[in-house]
Scaffold this motif. Structure first.
Motif, PDB file in Angstrom:
ATOM      1  N   VAL A 206      46.574  29.124  37.548  1.00  0.00           N
ATOM      2  CA  VAL A 206      46.677  30.382  36.813  1.00  0.00           C
ATOM      3  C   VAL A 206      46.249  31.487  37.763  1.00  0.00           C
ATOM      4  O   VAL A 206      45.139  31.447  38.303  1.00  0.00           O
ATOM      5  N   ILE A 207      47.134  32.459  37.962  1.00  0.00           N
ATOM      6  CA  ILE A 207      46.841  33.585  38.845  1.00  0.00           C
ATOM      7  C   ILE A 207      46.762  34.842  37.995  1.00  0.00           C
ATOM      8  O   ILE A 207      47.690  35.150  37.241  1.00  0.00           O
ATOM      9  N   ILE A 208      45.657  35.560  38.137  1.00  0.00           N
ATOM     10  CA  ILE A 208      45.457  36.811  37.409  1.00  0.00           C
ATOM     11  C   ILE A 208      45.228  37.911  38.431  1.00  0.00           C
ATOM     12  O   ILE A 208      44.339  37.809  39.271  1.00  0.00           O
ATOM     13  N   VAL A 209      46.050  38.965  38.347  1.00  0.00           N
ATOM     14  CA  VAL A 209      45.862  40.140  39.193  1.00  0.00           C
ATOM     15  C   VAL A 209      45.065  41.154  38.389  1.00  0.00           C
ATOM     16  O   VAL A 209      45.391  41.439  37.234  1.00  0.00           O
ATOM     17  N   ASN A 210      44.030  41.701  39.012  1.00  0.00           N
ATOM     18  CA  ASN A 210      43.128  42.615  38.322  1.00  0.00           C
ATOM     19  C   ASN A 210      42.960  43.919  39.097  1.00  0.00           C
ATOM     20  O   ASN A 210      42.902  43.934  40.314  1.00  0.00           O
ATOM     21  N   TYR A 211      42.861  45.004  38.333  1.00  0.00           N
ATOM     22  CA  TYR A 211      42.493  46.298  38.913  1.00  0.00           C
ATOM     23  C   TYR A 211      41.752  47.119  37.857  1.00  0.00           C
ATOM     24  O   TYR A 211      42.361  47.638  36.913  1.00  0.00           O
ATOM     25  N   ASN A 212      40.443  47.169  37.992  1.00  0.00           N
ATOM     26  CA  ASN A 212      39.592  48.021  37.142  1.00  0.00           C
ATOM     27  C   ASN A 212      39.706  47.765  35.639  1.00  0.00           C
ATOM     28  O   ASN A 212      39.672  48.712  34.848  1.00  0.00           O
ATOM     29  N   VAL A 213      39.833  46.503  35.256  1.00  0.00           N
ATOM     30  CA  VAL A 213      39.824  46.169  33.824  1.00  0.00           C
ATOM     31  C   VAL A 213      38.859  45.009  33.580  1.00  0.00           C
ATOM     32  O   VAL A 213      39.221  43.964  33.034  1.00  0.00           O
ATOM     33  N   ARG A 214      37.623  45.203  33.980  1.00  0.00           N
ATOM     34  CA  ARG A 214      36.584  44.172  33.945  1.00  0.00           C
ATOM     35  C   ARG A 214      36.468  43.496  32.581  1.00  0.00           C
ATOM     36  O   ARG A 214      36.436  42.266  32.487  1.00  0.00           O
ATOM     37  N   ASP A 215      36.391  44.263  31.517  1.00  0.00           N
ATOM     38  CA  ASP A 215      36.207  43.687  30.185  1.00  0.00           C
ATOM     39  C   ASP A 215      37.420  42.857  29.760  1.00  0.00           C
ATOM     40  O   ASP A 215      37.270  41.764  29.211  1.00  0.00           O
ATOM     41  N   PHE A 216      38.625  43.357  30.014  1.00  0.00           N
ATOM     42  CA  PHE A 216      39.835  42.599  29.689  1.00  0.00           C
ATOM     43  C   PHE A 216      39.900  41.319  30.527  1.00  0.00           C
ATOM     44  O   PHE A 216      40.319  40.269  30.047  1.00  0.00           O
ATOM     45  N   LEU A 217      39.510  41.409  31.792  1.00  0.00           N
ATOM     46  CA  LEU A 217      39.502  40.244  32.666  1.00  0.00           C
ATOM     47  C   LEU A 217      38.540  39.183  32.141  1.00  0.00           C
ATOM     48  O   LEU A 217      38.875  37.990  32.093  1.00  0.00           O
ATOM     49  N   GLY A 218      37.356  39.589  31.734  1.00  0.00           N
ATOM     50  CA  GLY A 218      36.397  38.642  31.165  1.00  0.00           C
ATOM     51  C   GLY A 218      36.964  37.943  29.941  1.00  0.00           C
ATOM     52  O   GLY A 218      36.844  36.720  29.793  1.00  0.00           O
TER      53      GLY A 218
END
Length: 78
Positions: A5-17
């Motif tokens: 599972v690959i997740i790309v993140n940019y400044n969405v800490r709460d959504f990422l958690g």
């Protein structure tokens, strides 16, 4: 390995958690890896993943490479 599972993140800490907790529940008994590629977030996303989800692999980019390039990084790691 059954799944990556690959997740790309940019400044969405709460959504990422939330996403990481959801993925962990959904994986059940699968042999899987989770890879987060962070595009230079400044909201503490990388620190949160490392402290709260130590089994997740993190690629912390020094600059925002964009969605496609970050996905390709994750694919190479997988």
């Amino acid at each position: 390995m059954d799944l990556s599972v690959i997740i790309v993140n940019y400044n969405v800490r709460d959504f990422l958690g939330n996403a990481l907790r959801s993925v962990a529940r959904a994986l059940g008994g699968l042999e899987a890896e989770v890879i987060v590629v962070d595009n230079a977030s400044d909201d503490g996303s990388v620190a949160m993943v490392r402290s709260e989800h130590p089994s997740v692999k993190v690629i912390a980019n020094a600059r925002n490479l964009g969605f496609a390039a970050a996905n390709n990084q994750g694919l190479r790691e997988a």
